[in-house]
Design an enzyme around this catalytic site. Structure first.
Site, short mmCIF file in Angstrom:
data_model
loop_
_atom_site.label_atom_id
_atom_site.label_comp_id
_atom_site.label_asym_id
_atom_site.label_seq_id
_atom_site.Cartn_x
_atom_site.Cartn_y
_atom_site.Cartn_z
N HIS A 67 0.81 -1.23 0.00
CA HIS A 67 0.00 0.00 0.00
C HIS A 67 0.84 1.28 0.00
O HIS A 67 0.55 2.21 0.76
CB HIS A 67 -1.01 -0.02 1.15
CG HIS A 67 -2.13 -0.97 0.91
ND1 HIS A 67 -3.36 -0.60 0.42
CD2 HIS A 67 -2.19 -2.33 1.03
CE1 HIS A 67 -4.13 -1.66 0.27
NE2 HIS A 67 -3.44 -2.73 0.63
N HIS B 153 -4.01 -12.57 -5.90
CA HIS B 153 -4.55 -11.52 -5.02
C HIS B 153 -6.06 -11.60 -5.04
O HIS B 153 -6.69 -11.52 -6.09
CB HIS B 153 -4.08 -10.15 -5.52
CG HIS B 153 -4.40 -9.03 -4.58
ND1 HIS B 153 -3.48 -8.54 -3.67
CD2 HIS B 153 -5.53 -8.31 -4.38
CE1 HIS B 153 -4.02 -7.56 -2.97
NE2 HIS B 153 -5.27 -7.41 -3.38
N HIS C 96 -5.44 -8.75 4.84
CA HIS C 96 -4.30 -8.12 5.50
C HIS C 96 -3.86 -8.83 6.77
O HIS C 96 -2.81 -8.53 7.33
CB HIS C 96 -4.61 -6.65 5.81
CG HIS C 96 -4.57 -5.79 4.59
ND1 HIS C 96 -4.52 -4.41 4.64
CD2 HIS C 96 -4.54 -6.10 3.27
CE1 HIS C 96 -4.48 -3.92 3.41
NE2 HIS C 96 -4.51 -4.93 2.56
N ASP D 84 -1.11 -5.31 -4.57
CA ASP D 84 -1.29 -4.09 -3.79
C ASP D 84 0.06 -3.51 -3.34
O ASP D 84 0.23 -3.12 -2.19
CB ASP D 84 -2.23 -4.27 -2.58
CG ASP D 84 -3.70 -4.27 -2.98
OD1 ASP D 84 -4.00 -4.12 -4.18
OD2 ASP D 84 -4.55 -4.42 -2.08
N ASP E 226 -4.19 -9.68 -0.32
CA ASP E 226 -5.52 -9.06 -0.23
C ASP E 226 -6.04 -9.08 1.19
O ASP E 226 -6.45 -8.06 1.71
CB ASP E 226 -6.57 -9.70 -1.16
CG ASP E 226 -7.77 -8.76 -1.38
OD1 ASP E 226 -7.63 -7.56 -1.05
OD2 ASP E 226 -8.83 -9.21 -1.86
N ASN F 49 -6.05 -5.51 -6.32
CA ASN F 49 -7.25 -4.75 -6.65
C ASN F 49 -7.10 -3.25 -6.43
O ASN F 49 -7.73 -2.45 -7.11
CB ASN F 49 -8.45 -5.27 -5.86
CG ASN F 49 -8.24 -5.22 -4.36
OD1 ASN F 49 -7.13 -5.48 -3.88
ND2 ASN F 49 -9.26 -4.90 -3.61
N HIS F 50 -6.26 -2.85 -5.50
CA HIS F 50 -6.13 -1.43 -5.22
C HIS F 50 -5.43 -0.66 -6.33
O HIS F 50 -5.64 0.51 -6.51
CB HIS F 50 -5.37 -1.21 -3.91
CG HIS F 50 -6.25 -1.24 -2.71
ND1 HIS F 50 -6.66 -0.11 -2.05
CD2 HIS F 50 -6.84 -2.27 -2.08
CE1 HIS F 50 -7.43 -0.44 -1.04
NE2 HIS F 50 -7.56 -1.75 -1.03
MN MN Z 1 -4.54 -4.68 0.20
#
Ligand code: MN
Length: 476
Positions: free
Chosen positions: A11, A150, A187, A50, A185, A85-86
């Site tokens: 992230h 993911h 966390h 991510d 994915d 996905n982010h």
């Molecule tokens: Mn994530």
């Protein structure tokens, strides 16, 4: 034997609590993982998606990622990754940029062999498109094979109605006999034997939400150098910014003074402080607690008050985070994607005031071509609209001085707290599912209001960075 670090959910670029310090923390965590990889001389770093918090990372985030990848490259450690996905963009991915510069390898349906193991990748795929997947992978002649992916897979992530991706089914359908699935994915780190194979989430490397209380870290995965040998999964922690979680049940007559006393017992300097109040005690001003924590040197403090507020009481209403309060209210309104998009255009300040009228006209034109955007907010996949509206590769959404009407609007802004996996921002759902919010989710820690004693303060600073090695045998 082949030994890799399995990490993910980095992230980069997440300015949690709107703080530049937090953005730096996420990069620091990635640096630590790379430093460990170099110190340990692992055979590869496998990244399960991510890497970036959103699909429009800032230039500084890209440069930060590049510098870490260069460090791995200098040490001769390959970086093998999939797209989460982010960070998913429509066509080319940020990962392709790093691959083009020789700093990363994007995993797919062809094997990438490192030592004794062949690595394959399956990027995040939205639920609506999973039926089209054929799970066809090209054959390999290594001793082991690992699938890096993911998404939220059962049975590791229980199906709350938004998962519907089953690890056992993927393993059975795949044309390659995988020995393990290395996932991102979810966390919270976890692992489970599925049909005799390790399926494991490495967990995030920094706390992307206040739900993520346990120590952060990554997996070390070892592949025995023989066919049908074992795959071992171990876990190692990293040092991250301290979070102080204070859950306090206030008895009658107790109020701010008790909160202050309890905070004084803790080391809050430079920490992110989360205070959660329950019980029959007095009303406590969140602003006052935050001010006190600030005086004690905390980086930031957040207060969640679970008590029923007496409507008749003479209370000042203070919002810990006015922006979040507005966002929450907007979500509650159940507006269509189109309405939320326009709300963001007008209110969120990414567009220069002088350009708002033109920008709204342009957005309405685009939205009219997408009638579904006018449906009420039941659409479980809000990012699809953001995708449709994404006019391409926009600038850093934080570039608020940006006046270019083509990219000045952050289509992500209205969906900040929503995963494209259909996790919603609805309080009940997010109580079950961790969300990547800035920690002000009203449901955070909802399980704690069972009247348990307040001494059960959770703290994040106790874990030494130990390995808890376990082999497949221990679990079969
Ligand atoms: Mn994530």
């Amino acid at each position: 034997m082949t030994r890799v670090i399995h990490t993910g959910d980095t992230h980069l670029g997440y300015r949690q609590y709107h703080l530049p310090e937090r953005r730096e923390d996420f990069l620091d965590a990635f640096r630590q993982v790379a430093a460990d990889a170099v110190a340990d001389d692992v055979d590869a770093v496998v990244h399960a998606g991510d890497l970036f918090h959103d699909r429009r990372p800032g230039l500084s985030d890209l440069l930060g990622a590049q510098s870490v990848l260069e460090r791995l490259d200098d040490a001769g450690i390959p970086f093998l990754a999939v797209v989460g996905n982010h960070e998913t963009k429509r066509e080319s991915q940020w990962l392709d940029l790093f691959e083009a510069t020789g700093l990363a390898t994007r995993l797919g349906d062809e094997p990438v062999v490192v030592g004794d193991a062949a690595f394959y990748g399956l990027d995040f795929v939205p639920r609506s498109r999973r039926d089209d997947l054929d799970y066809e992978f090209a054959p390999h002649d290594a001793d082991h094979a690992a699938l890096v992916s993911h998404g939220l897979f059962e049975p590791l992530v229980p199906d709350y109605g938004n998962v519907e991706w089953d690890a056992a089914e993927v393993l059975a359908a795949a044309t390659v006999d995988f020995d393990t699935m290395l996932l991102g994915d979810e966390h919270a780190p976890t692992r489970q034997a599925v049909d005799g194979k390790w399926v494991t989430y490495c967990g995030s490397t920094e706390r992307a939400s206040a739900d993520e209380r346990d120590e952060r870290g990554y997996n070390i995965v070892e592949f025995d150098g023989v066919s049908d040998g074992e795959v071992h999964v171990a876990r190692r922690g990293i040092e991250t910014r301290e979070f102080v979680f204070l859950e306090l049940e206030l008895a009658e007559g107790e109020g701010f003074d008790r909160v202050r006393r309890r905070l004084r017992e803790r080391t809050v300097e430079d920490a992110v402080v989360h205070v959660e109040l329950s019980g029959d005690g007095e009303a406590v001003s969140a602003a006052r607690v935050e001010e006190f924590a600030d005086d004690e040197g905390a980086l930031v403090a957040r207060v969640t008050d679970r008590r029923e507020v007496d409507e008749e009481a003479d209370t000042d209403v203070v919002f810990a985070d006015p922006d979040e309060a507005v966002r929450e209210r907007v979500r509650e309104l159940g507006l269509s994607e189109a309405a939320r998009d326009l709300d963001e255009t007008i209110r969120a300040g990414e567009v220069a005031d002088a350009n708002v009228a033109d920008e709204v006209e342009r957005r309405v034109g685009e939205l009219l071509e997408e009638p579904a955007a006018f449906d009420a907010a039941a659409d479980p996949d809000p990012e699809t609209v953001a995708d449709r509206l994404d006019g391409g590769d926009g600038d850093d959404p934080e570039g608020s001085t940006d006046t270019d009407a083509d990219d000045g609007v952050d289509a992500d802004a209205s969906t900040t707290d929503v995963d494209s996996d259909g996790r919603t921002t609805d309080g009940e759902t997010s109580a079950e599912r961790p969300t990547d919010d800035n920690g002000t989710d009203p449901s955070v820690g909802a399980a704690a209001d069972d009247g348990a004693d307040t001494s059960a303060d959770a703290t994040a600073d106790d874990g030494a960075a130990g390995d808890d090695q376990a082999s497949m045998e221990d679990y079969l």
